[in-house]
Design a protein around this motif. Structure first.
Motif, PDB file in Angstrom:
ATOM      1  N   TYR A 190    -102.546 -53.457 -39.362  1.00 38.47           N
ATOM      2  CA  TYR A 190    -102.074 -52.157 -38.893  1.00 38.47           C
ATOM      3  C   TYR A 190    -102.051 -52.140 -37.373  1.00 38.47           C
ATOM      4  O   TYR A 190    -102.656 -52.979 -36.712  1.00 38.47           O
ATOM      5  CB  TYR A 190    -102.924 -51.008 -39.451  1.00 38.47           C
ATOM      6  N   ILE A 191    -101.352 -51.152 -36.841  1.00 36.40           N
ATOM      7  CA  ILE A 191    -101.216 -50.991 -35.390  1.00 36.40           C
ATOM      8  C   ILE A 191    -102.364 -50.132 -34.888  1.00 36.40           C
ATOM      9  O   ILE A 191    -102.705 -49.114 -35.500  1.00 36.40           O
ATOM     10  CB  ILE A 191     -99.874 -50.330 -35.051  1.00 36.40           C
ATOM     11  N   ALA A 192    -102.946 -50.531 -33.784  1.00 38.36           N
ATOM     12  CA  ALA A 192    -104.049 -49.783 -33.197  1.00 38.36           C
ATOM     13  C   ALA A 192    -103.871 -49.705 -31.680  1.00 38.36           C
ATOM     14  O   ALA A 192    -103.305 -50.612 -31.073  1.00 38.36           O
ATOM     15  CB  ALA A 192    -105.372 -50.459 -33.535  1.00 38.36           C
ATOM     16  N   PRO A 193    -104.373 -48.642 -31.072  1.00 35.26           N
ATOM     17  CA  PRO A 193    -104.252 -48.492 -29.624  1.00 35.26           C
ATOM     18  C   PRO A 193    -105.219 -49.400 -28.871  1.00 35.26           C
ATOM     19  O   PRO A 193    -106.296 -49.730 -29.374  1.00 35.26           O
ATOM     20  CB  PRO A 193    -104.603 -47.026 -29.386  1.00 35.26           C
ATOM     21  N   VAL A 194    -104.812 -49.789 -27.682  1.00 33.52           N
ATOM     22  CA  VAL A 194    -105.685 -50.532 -26.777  1.00 33.52           C
ATOM     23  C   VAL A 194    -105.537 -49.940 -25.384  1.00 33.52           C
ATOM     24  O   VAL A 194    -104.574 -49.236 -25.088  1.00 33.52           O
ATOM     25  CB  VAL A 194    -105.363 -52.046 -26.723  1.00 33.52           C
ATOM     26  N   GLU A 195    -106.493 -50.229 -24.538  1.00 34.94           N
ATOM     27  CA  GLU A 195    -106.409 -49.901 -23.116  1.00 34.94           C
ATOM     28  C   GLU A 195    -106.268 -51.209 -22.364  1.00 34.94           C
ATOM     29  O   GLU A 195    -106.968 -52.167 -22.656  1.00 34.94           O
ATOM     30  CB  GLU A 195    -107.680 -49.196 -22.649  1.00 34.94           C
ATOM     31  N   VAL A 196    -105.344 -51.239 -21.429  1.00 27.32           N
ATOM     32  CA  VAL A 196    -105.191 -52.413 -20.587  1.00 27.32           C
ATOM     33  C   VAL A 196    -105.773 -52.049 -19.223  1.00 27.32           C
ATOM     34  O   VAL A 196    -105.232 -51.209 -18.519  1.00 27.32           O
ATOM     35  CB  VAL A 196    -103.713 -52.847 -20.472  1.00 27.32           C
ATOM     36  N   LYS A 197    -106.888 -52.663 -18.896  1.00 25.35           N
ATOM     37  CA  LYS A 197    -107.604 -52.372 -17.653  1.00 25.35           C
ATOM     38  C   LYS A 197    -107.020 -53.169 -16.494  1.00 25.35           C
ATOM     39  O   LYS A 197    -106.186 -54.048 -16.681  1.00 25.35           O
ATOM     40  CB  LYS A 197    -109.097 -52.716 -17.814  1.00 25.35           C
ATOM     41  N   ASP A 198    -107.504 -52.884 -15.289  1.00 26.44           N
ATOM     42  CA  ASP A 198    -107.092 -53.645 -14.110  1.00 26.44           C
ATOM     43  C   ASP A 198    -107.347 -55.126 -14.356  1.00 26.44           C
ATOM     44  O   ASP A 198    -108.371 -55.502 -14.914  1.00 26.44           O
ATOM     45  CB  ASP A 198    -107.873 -53.187 -12.875  1.00 26.44           C
ATOM     46  N   GLY A 199    -106.416 -55.939 -13.953  1.00 26.74           N
ATOM     47  CA  GLY A 199    -106.544 -57.376 -14.162  1.00 26.74           C
ATOM     48  C   GLY A 199    -106.071 -57.808 -15.540  1.00 26.74           C
ATOM     49  O   GLY A 199    -106.186 -58.966 -15.900  1.00 26.74           O
ATOM     50  N   GLY A 200    -105.583 -56.867 -16.364  1.00 27.59           N
ATOM     51  CA  GLY A 200    -105.048 -57.212 -17.671  1.00 27.59           C
ATOM     52  C   GLY A 200    -106.058 -57.294 -18.792  1.00 27.59           C
ATOM     53  O   GLY A 200    -105.703 -57.662 -19.907  1.00 27.59           O
ATOM     54  N   LYS A 201    -107.322 -56.951 -18.543  1.00 27.71           N
ATOM     55  CA  LYS A 201    -108.330 -57.008 -19.596  1.00 27.71           C
ATOM     56  C   LYS A 201    -108.035 -55.951 -20.657  1.00 27.71           C
ATOM     57  O   LYS A 201    -107.743 -54.806 -20.341  1.00 27.71           O
ATOM     58  CB  LYS A 201    -109.726 -56.790 -19.013  1.00 27.71           C
ATOM     59  N   ILE A 202    -108.094 -56.362 -21.933  1.00 23.99           N
ATOM     60  CA  ILE A 202    -107.788 -55.472 -23.047  1.00 23.99           C
ATOM     61  C   ILE A 202    -109.087 -54.928 -23.636  1.00 23.99           C
ATOM     62  O   ILE A 202    -110.017 -55.679 -23.912  1.00 23.99           O
ATOM     63  CB  ILE A 202    -106.996 -56.215 -24.137  1.00 23.99           C
ATOM     64  N   LYS A 203    -109.125 -53.609 -23.823  1.00 29.67           N
ATOM     65  CA  LYS A 203    -110.277 -52.931 -24.430  1.00 29.67           C
ATOM     66  C   LYS A 203    -109.793 -52.129 -25.636  1.00 29.67           C
ATOM     67  O   LYS A 203    -108.644 -51.685 -25.667  1.00 29.67           O
ATOM     68  CB  LYS A 203    -110.909 -51.956 -23.424  1.00 29.67           C
ATOM     69  N   PRO A 204    -110.654 -51.887 -26.628  1.00 29.19           N
ATOM     70  CA  PRO A 204    -110.270 -51.044 -27.758  1.00 29.19           C
ATOM     71  C   PRO A 204    -109.847 -49.661 -27.260  1.00 29.19           C
ATOM     72  O   PRO A 204    -110.433 -49.125 -26.320  1.00 29.19           O
ATOM     73  CB  PRO A 204    -111.549 -50.950 -28.590  1.00 29.19           C
ATOM     74  N   GLY A 205    -108.836 -49.080 -27.916  1.00 23.81           N
ATOM     75  CA  GLY A 205    -108.291 -47.805 -27.471  1.00 23.81           C
ATOM     76  C   GLY A 205    -108.850 -46.585 -28.175  1.00 23.81           C
ATOM     77  O   GLY A 205    -108.523 -45.465 -27.810  1.00 23.81           O
ATOM     78  N   ASN A 206    -109.691 -46.796 -29.179  1.00 23.68           N
ATOM     79  CA  ASN A 206    -110.323 -45.655 -29.847  1.00 23.68           C
ATOM     80  C   ASN A 206    -111.666 -46.101 -30.435  1.00 23.68           C
ATOM     81  O   ASN A 206    -112.005 -47.280 -30.415  1.00 23.68           O
ATOM     82  CB  ASN A 206    -109.404 -45.052 -30.920  1.00 23.68           C
ATOM     83  N   LEU A 207    -112.408 -45.141 -30.957  1.00 25.16           N
ATOM     84  CA  LEU A 207    -113.755 -45.430 -31.461  1.00 25.16           C
ATOM     85  C   LEU A 207    -113.723 -46.406 -32.642  1.00 25.16           C
ATOM     86  O   LEU A 207    -114.535 -47.327 -32.702  1.00 25.16           O
ATOM     87  CB  LEU A 207    -114.455 -44.132 -31.875  1.00 25.16           C
ATOM     88  N   ARG A 208    -112.784 -46.223 -33.540  1.00 23.11           N
ATOM     89  CA  ARG A 208    -112.708 -47.112 -34.705  1.00 23.11           C
ATOM     90  C   ARG A 208    -112.552 -48.569 -34.281  1.00 23.11           C
ATOM     91  O   ARG A 208    -113.229 -49.462 -34.790  1.00 23.11           O
ATOM     92  CB  ARG A 208    -111.534 -46.704 -35.597  1.00 23.11           C
ATOM     93  N   GLU A 209    -111.648 -48.809 -33.360  1.00 25.29           N
ATOM     94  CA  GLU A 209    -111.415 -50.186 -32.915  1.00 25.29           C
ATOM     95  C   GLU A 209    -112.578 -50.717 -32.089  1.00 25.29           C
ATOM     96  O   GLU A 209    -112.876 -51.910 -32.121  1.00 25.29           O
ATOM     97  CB  GLU A 209    -110.100 -50.289 -32.147  1.00 25.29           C
ATOM     98  N   HIS A 210    -113.257 -49.843 -31.370  1.00 26.53           N
ATOM     99  CA  HIS A 210    -114.453 -50.274 -30.635  1.00 26.53           C
ATOM    100  C   HIS A 210    -115.515 -50.758 -31.619  1.00 26.53           C
ATOM    101  O   HIS A 210    -116.114 -51.824 -31.434  1.00 26.53           O
ATOM    102  CB  HIS A 210    -114.995 -49.141 -29.766  1.00 26.53           C
ATOM    103  N   ILE A 211    -115.732 -49.989 -32.677  1.00 29.66           N
ATOM    104  CA  ILE A 211    -116.715 -50.379 -33.690  1.00 29.66           C
ATOM    105  C   ILE A 211    -116.305 -51.691 -34.352  1.00 29.66           C
ATOM    106  O   ILE A 211    -117.113 -52.601 -34.522  1.00 29.66           O
ATOM    107  CB  ILE A 211    -116.892 -49.263 -34.736  1.00 29.66           C
TER     108      ILE A 211
END
Length: 105
Positions: free
Chosen positions: A71-92
């Protein structure tokens, strides 16, 4: 974003990726730009439009030998291109289990 269980209408409101579980051990995996899977979120292919997301999801679902439940999930792209989970579910999901597992004596 839509529910992971109901993604007929794909609306992308920011950077997103495709995630699933590996078939043989259930580990969380991410679809890569090379049309493979990785256990590392930093390897995930990031899409920004609904058309890109549909295409990435379609190729991921077709790979039902290596992964299930894509499935498709949101991510955050931080400075320098680092990818972080975009919501609590994906963080867990990216951090693993949320309880301490018993340690054999």
């Amino acid at each position: 974003m839509t529910s992971p269980l109901e993604q007929k209408k794909i609306r992308i409101t920011g950077p997103s990726m495709v995630t699933a579980n590996r078939t043989w051990d259930g580990v969380v995996i991410y679809r890569t730009a090379q049309q493979g899977w990785s256990v590392s979120l930093s390897d995930a292919a990031v899409v920004r439009t609904s058309d890109e997301a549909r295409a990435l999801l379609a190729e991921s679902v077709a790979d039902d030998v290596g992964a299930v439940g894509a499935y498709i999930a949101p991510v955050e792209v931080k400075d320098g291109g680092k990818i972080k989970p975009g919501n609590l579910r994906e963080h867990i999901r990216s951090e693993g289990v949320t309880i301490d597992l018993p340690v054999p004596a």
